[in-house]
Design a protein around this motif. Structure first.
Motif, PDB file in Angstrom:
ATOM      1  N   GLU A  33       0.803  -1.075   0.053  1.00 40.33           N
ATOM      2  CA  GLU A  33       0.105   0.122  -0.143  1.00 40.33           C
ATOM      3  C   GLU A  33       0.942   1.140   0.065  1.00 40.33           C
ATOM      4  OE1 GLU A  33      -2.847  -0.580   3.116  1.00 40.33           O
ATOM      5  OE2 GLU A  33      -3.701   1.388   2.713  1.00 40.33           O
ATOM      6  N   ILE A  34       0.099   2.390  -0.801  1.00 40.47           N
ATOM      7  CA  ILE A  34       1.187   3.572  -0.643  1.00 40.47           C
ATOM      8  C   ILE A  34      -0.199   4.626  -0.259  1.00 40.47           C
ATOM      9  CG2 ILE A  34       2.269   5.289  -1.981  1.00 40.47           C
ATOM     10  CD1 ILE A  34       3.186   3.056  -3.885  1.00 40.47           C
ATOM     11  N   ALA A  35       0.461   5.562   0.563  1.00 44.14           N
ATOM     12  CA  ALA A  35      -0.595   6.481   0.945  1.00 44.14           C
ATOM     13  C   ALA A  35       0.131   7.917   1.565  1.00 44.14           C
ATOM     14  CB  ALA A  35      -1.163   5.859   2.207  1.00 44.14           C
ATOM     15  N   TRP A  36      -0.536   8.818   1.277  1.00 43.91           N
ATOM     16  CA  TRP A  36      -0.073  10.107   1.780  1.00 43.91           C
ATOM     17  C   TRP A  36      -0.478  10.500   3.229  1.00 43.91           C
ATOM     18  CZ3 TRP A  36       2.911  13.379  -0.447  1.00 43.91           C
ATOM     19  CH2 TRP A  36       3.141  13.334  -2.067  1.00 43.91           C
ATOM     20  N   HIS A  37       0.194  10.206   4.412  1.00 42.29           N
ATOM     21  CA  HIS A  37      -0.252  10.346   5.626  1.00 42.29           C
ATOM     22  C   HIS A  37       0.152  11.870   6.077  1.00 42.29           C
ATOM     23  CE1 HIS A  37      -1.181   6.317   6.443  1.00 42.29           C
ATOM     24  NE2 HIS A  37       0.062   5.763   5.652  1.00 42.29           N
ATOM     25  N   ARG A  38      -0.781  12.295   7.035  1.00 42.60           N
ATOM     26  CA  ARG A  38      -0.433  13.578   7.677  1.00 42.60           C
ATOM     27  C   ARG A  38       0.481  13.374   8.738  1.00 42.60           C
ATOM     28  NH1 ARG A  38      -4.031  17.175   9.048  1.00 42.60           N
ATOM     29  NH2 ARG A  38      -3.775  16.739  11.242  1.00 42.60           N
ATOM     30  N   LEU A  39       1.372  14.321   8.510  1.00 42.08           N
ATOM     31  CA  LEU A  39       2.414  14.665   9.336  1.00 42.08           C
ATOM     32  C   LEU A  39       2.313  14.510  11.187  1.00 42.08           C
ATOM     33  CD1 LEU A  39       4.964  16.688   7.606  1.00 42.08           C
ATOM     34  CD2 LEU A  39       5.467  14.275   8.266  1.00 42.08           C
ATOM     35  N   ASP A  40       1.008  15.353  11.116  1.00 40.11           N
ATOM     36  CA  ASP A  40       0.503  15.641  12.448  1.00 40.11           C
ATOM     37  C   ASP A  40       0.038  14.016  13.053  1.00 40.11           C
ATOM     38  OD1 ASP A  40       0.895  17.977  12.553  1.00 40.11           O
ATOM     39  OD2 ASP A  40      -0.971  18.880  12.281  1.00 40.11           O
ATOM     40  N   ASP A  41      -0.353  13.170  12.202  1.00 43.40           N
ATOM     41  CA  ASP A  41      -0.947  11.927  12.619  1.00 43.40           C
ATOM     42  C   ASP A  41       0.239  10.868  12.977  1.00 43.40           C
ATOM     43  OD1 ASP A  41      -3.476  12.748  12.243  1.00 43.40           O
ATOM     44  OD2 ASP A  41      -3.578  11.533  10.276  1.00 43.40           O
ATOM     45  N   LEU A  54      -1.249   3.861  13.768  1.00 46.96           N
ATOM     46  CA  LEU A  54      -0.684   3.486  12.654  1.00 46.96           C
ATOM     47  C   LEU A  54       0.791   3.045  13.174  1.00 46.96           C
ATOM     48  CD1 LEU A  54      -1.453   4.110   9.920  1.00 46.96           C
ATOM     49  CD2 LEU A  54       0.151   5.937   9.590  1.00 46.96           C
ATOM     50  N   LYS A  55       1.253   1.772  12.750  1.00 44.58           N
ATOM     51  CA  LYS A  55       2.561   1.138  13.044  1.00 44.58           C
ATOM     52  C   LYS A  55       3.590   1.654  11.939  1.00 44.58           C
ATOM     53  CE  LYS A  55       4.823  -3.069  14.069  1.00 44.58           C
ATOM     54  NZ  LYS A  55       4.703  -4.299  13.974  1.00 44.58           N
ATOM     55  N   LEU A  56       4.757   2.409  12.647  1.00 41.83           N
ATOM     56  CA  LEU A  56       5.659   3.192  11.960  1.00 41.83           C
ATOM     57  C   LEU A  56       7.012   2.475  12.119  1.00 41.83           C
ATOM     58  CD1 LEU A  56       4.486   6.831  12.807  1.00 41.83           C
ATOM     59  CD2 LEU A  56       4.011   5.421  10.666  1.00 41.83           C
ATOM     60  N   TYR A  57       7.976   2.302  10.785  1.00 44.17           N
ATOM     61  CA  TYR A  57       9.141   1.564  11.077  1.00 44.17           C
ATOM     62  C   TYR A  57       9.988   2.804  10.550  1.00 44.17           C
ATOM     63  CZ  TYR A  57      13.238  -1.450  10.070  1.00 44.17           C
ATOM     64  OH  TYR A  57      14.262  -2.014  10.160  1.00 44.17           O
ATOM     65  N   MET A  58      11.308   3.103  11.228  1.00 44.81           N
ATOM     66  CA  MET A  58      11.923   3.993  10.947  1.00 44.81           C
ATOM     67  C   MET A  58      11.343   5.535  10.475  1.00 44.81           C
ATOM     68  SD  MET A  58      15.668   2.443   9.852  1.00 44.81           S
ATOM     69  CE  MET A  58      16.248   1.103  10.647  1.00 44.81           C
ATOM     70  N   VAL A  59      10.379   5.690  11.122  1.00 44.56           N
ATOM     71  CA  VAL A  59       9.892   7.276  10.574  1.00 44.56           C
ATOM     72  C   VAL A  59       9.958   8.220  11.925  1.00 44.56           C
ATOM     73  CG1 VAL A  59       7.579   8.217  10.190  1.00 44.56           C
ATOM     74  CG2 VAL A  59       8.110   6.158   9.223  1.00 44.56           C
ATOM     75  N   ALA A  60       9.377   7.856  12.966  1.00 45.77           N
ATOM     76  CA  ALA A  60       9.378   8.777  14.179  1.00 45.77           C
ATOM     77  C   ALA A  60      10.858   9.517  14.409  1.00 45.77           C
ATOM     78  CB  ALA A  60       9.129   7.895  15.381  1.00 45.77           C
ATOM     79  N   PRO A  61      11.970   8.743  14.281  1.00 48.25           N
ATOM     80  CA  PRO A  61      13.291   9.247  14.612  1.00 48.25           C
ATOM     81  C   PRO A  61      13.631  10.645  13.407  1.00 48.25           C
ATOM     82  CG  PRO A  61      13.574   7.061  14.396  1.00 48.25           C
ATOM     83  CD  PRO A  61      12.411   7.550  13.931  1.00 48.25           C
ATOM     84  N   PHE A  62      12.910  10.931  12.502  1.00 46.66           N
ATOM     85  CA  PHE A  62      13.260  11.762  11.501  1.00 46.66           C
ATOM     86  C   PHE A  62      12.152  12.918  11.555  1.00 46.66           C
ATOM     87  CE2 PHE A  62      14.830   7.870   9.608  1.00 46.66           C
ATOM     88  CZ  PHE A  62      15.922   8.444   8.990  1.00 46.66           C
ATOM     89  N   LEU A  63      11.386  13.005  12.356  1.00 44.43           N
ATOM     90  CA  LEU A  63      10.025  13.840  12.464  1.00 44.43           C
ATOM     91  C   LEU A  63      10.476  15.054  13.148  1.00 44.43           C
ATOM     92  CD1 LEU A  63       7.195  11.487  13.425  1.00 44.43           C
ATOM     93  CD2 LEU A  63       7.597  12.363  11.258  1.00 44.43           C
ATOM     94  N   ALA A  64      11.239  15.056  14.045  1.00 47.71           N
ATOM     95  CA  ALA A  64      11.974  16.470  14.709  1.00 47.71           C
ATOM     96  C   ALA A  64      12.550  17.210  13.798  1.00 47.71           C
ATOM     97  CB  ALA A  64      12.586  16.273  15.935  1.00 47.71           C
ATOM     98  N   SER A  65      13.753  16.707  12.927  1.00 48.51           N
ATOM     99  CA  SER A  65      14.200  17.185  11.927  1.00 48.51           C
ATOM    100  C   SER A  65      13.534  17.829  10.804  1.00 48.51           C
ATOM    101  CB  SER A  65      15.640  16.578  11.427  1.00 48.51           C
ATOM    102  OG  SER A  65      15.948  15.996  12.526  1.00 48.51           O
ATOM    103  N   LEU A  66      12.602  16.903  10.635  1.00 45.72           N
ATOM    104  CA  LEU A  66      11.590  17.255   9.572  1.00 45.72           C
ATOM    105  C   LEU A  66      10.678  18.554   9.672  1.00 45.72           C
ATOM    106  CD1 LEU A  66      10.570  16.517   6.771  1.00 45.72           C
ATOM    107  CD2 LEU A  66       8.991  14.986   7.651  1.00 45.72           C
ATOM    108  N   LYS A  67      10.258  18.552  10.888  1.00 48.31           N
ATOM    109  CA  LYS A  67       9.524  19.570  11.390  1.00 48.31           C
ATOM    110  C   LYS A  67      10.239  21.047  11.228  1.00 48.31           C
ATOM    111  CE  LYS A  67       5.883  19.224  14.511  1.00 48.31           C
ATOM    112  NZ  LYS A  67       5.397  19.139  15.847  1.00 48.31           N
ATOM    113  N   LYS A  68      11.660  20.978  11.765  1.00 46.86           N
ATOM    114  CA  LYS A  68      12.522  21.943  11.477  1.00 46.86           C
ATOM    115  C   LYS A  68      12.740  22.527  10.282  1.00 46.86           C
ATOM    116  CE  LYS A  68      15.541  21.424  14.970  1.00 46.86           C
ATOM    117  NZ  LYS A  68      16.818  20.926  15.718  1.00 46.86           N
ATOM    118  N   TRP A  69      12.926  21.332   9.223  1.00 52.04           N
ATOM    119  CA  TRP A  69      12.837  21.716   7.919  1.00 52.04           C
ATOM    120  C   TRP A  69      11.668  22.558   7.388  1.00 52.04           C
ATOM    121  CZ3 TRP A  69      10.755  21.205   3.057  1.00 52.04           C
ATOM    122  CH2 TRP A  69      11.526  21.573   2.080  1.00 52.04           C
ATOM    123  N   ILE A  70      10.478  22.116   7.612  1.00 49.78           N
ATOM    124  CA  ILE A  70       9.379  22.607   7.182  1.00 49.78           C
ATOM    125  C   ILE A  70       9.145  23.857   7.539  1.00 49.78           C
ATOM    126  CG2 ILE A  70       6.716  22.108   7.332  1.00 49.78           C
ATOM    127  CD1 ILE A  70       7.218  19.206   7.215  1.00 49.78           C
TER     128      ILE A  70
END
Ligand code: M7G
Ligand code: MG
Length: 321
Positions: A204-212, A228-244
């Protein structure tokens, strides 16, 4: 050892592949490859893994009376039944252990693909298991980080980011002995068509809300706020938020009407039999139920080439030369 070699007439009764099929897989995937790919068992097991995928995705699919195997089972079968591999059967447990520990040290690259509002990112769901991750994968030998990212994103989502990728725009984390670099590809239209090019890797491929996907954490496996079960996603979120927060999206997000998650592709065999997908409890857009066209052997497998001259030469030269 010869007792392990089975005749093709009995093989299918118990679902085991006939000798000719194993010989064919061994020739195609293990013998008929560049010499440098045969120089260590770690590399050879990657070849066995390709043979396993081909067996599961094509042989079993075309002949359902054939049994499915785990990679370890398939490796044992191939080593026991192929002349060039049989001398190493006694070491198979060590060979397999070395391979699995080697695999987790291979650097991984991929992409964080953001939509035009920077509110959502594209995630892919693995075929086995239930977790979602950014499209990404292991580097081939001598492959550059960004080249691997382009290839893996194309394989797993069908989307070509080669013209959008900026080599300096990435987030990198290290997990144990594995380096993971994800390039940021921002501003992709949410009506872009996505479909994996490999069979049975992505379901499956989907657009997921970053807030979710919150909370950001160092955990390799985590759960987003919607479960939602996430694999190697959460560790990138803080830096991603900063970039955004440092970049302006092409389309301003509307805080009062945030965009919903959106499923854009789902494998046929896992589908709910409808062309409309339900995401976030709401009916969103129609999605394609169809698998990408089967491009036949050689197109969908890395390093796959069929060349009888090379097989004969490899057989003549012997496995160890
Ligand atoms: P991978 O290519 O080893 O990982 O695939 P990477 O993309 O991180 O480099 C991860 C897992 O997906 C494998 O262990 C398999 O379970 C599955 N998988 C990947 N591919 C390319 C295939 C495929 O072509 N066929 C099947 N059946 N499974 C695959
Ligand atoms: Mg992959």
């Amino acid at each position: 050892m010869s007792g392990l070699k089975r005749s093709s007439s009995t093989a299918l009764k118990n679902g085991l592949p006939p000798q000719e099929l194993l010989d064919d897989l061994c020739s195609r995937f293990v013998l008929n490859v560049p010499k440098e790919d045969q120089q260590s068992f770690e590399r050879i097991l990657f070849l066995v893994e390709y043979a396993h995928w081909f067996y599961e995705d094509n042989s079993v699919e075309n002949n359902p009376s054939l049994k499915s195997f785990t990679l370890k089972e398939f490796t044992c079968l191939l080593f026991n039944n192929c002349d060039v591999l049989r001398p190493y059967v006694a070491h198979i447990d060590d060979i397999f252990k070395d391979f699995t520990s080697y695999k987790v040290r291979v650097p991984v690259t991929g992409a964080i693909i953001l939509d035009e509002t920077f509110e959502r990112c594209l995630l892919v769901k693995g075929w086995k298991g239930t977790s979602w991750s950014f499209p990404r994968g292991k580097k081939n030998k001598d492959e550059e980080d960004h080249t691997c990212a382009v290839r893996e994103v194309l394989e797993e989502s069908g989307f070509d980011v080669s013209k959008l990728l900026n080599k300096d725009e990435y987030i990198e984390k290290v997990f144990g002995q594995q380096r993971v670099r994800l390039y940021i590809i921002a501003g992709v239209r949410d009506d872009t068509a996505f479909a994996p090019q490999t069979k049975k890797e992505i379901s499956e491929i989907a657009w997921h809300r970053l807030d979710d996907l919150q909370p950001a954490s160092d955990d390799v496996i985590s759960h987003g706020i919607t479960g939602l079960k996430l694999y190697m996603v959460a560790p990138f979120l803080a830096s991603l938020k900063k970039w955004i927060s440092a970049h302006k999206p092409p389309i301003a997000p509307k805080p009062d009407v945030p965009l919903k998650g959106l499923c854009v592709w789902k494998a046929k065999s896992n589908s709910i039999g409808s062309s409309t997908m339900i995401t976030d409890g709401q009916i969103t857009k129609p999605v394609s139920d169809s698998q990408p066209p089967d491009k036949g052997p050689g197109k969908s497998f890395r390093n796959f080439r069929f060349d009888t001259t090379a097989i004969l030469q490899a057989m003549e030269a012997g496995f160890s030369s």
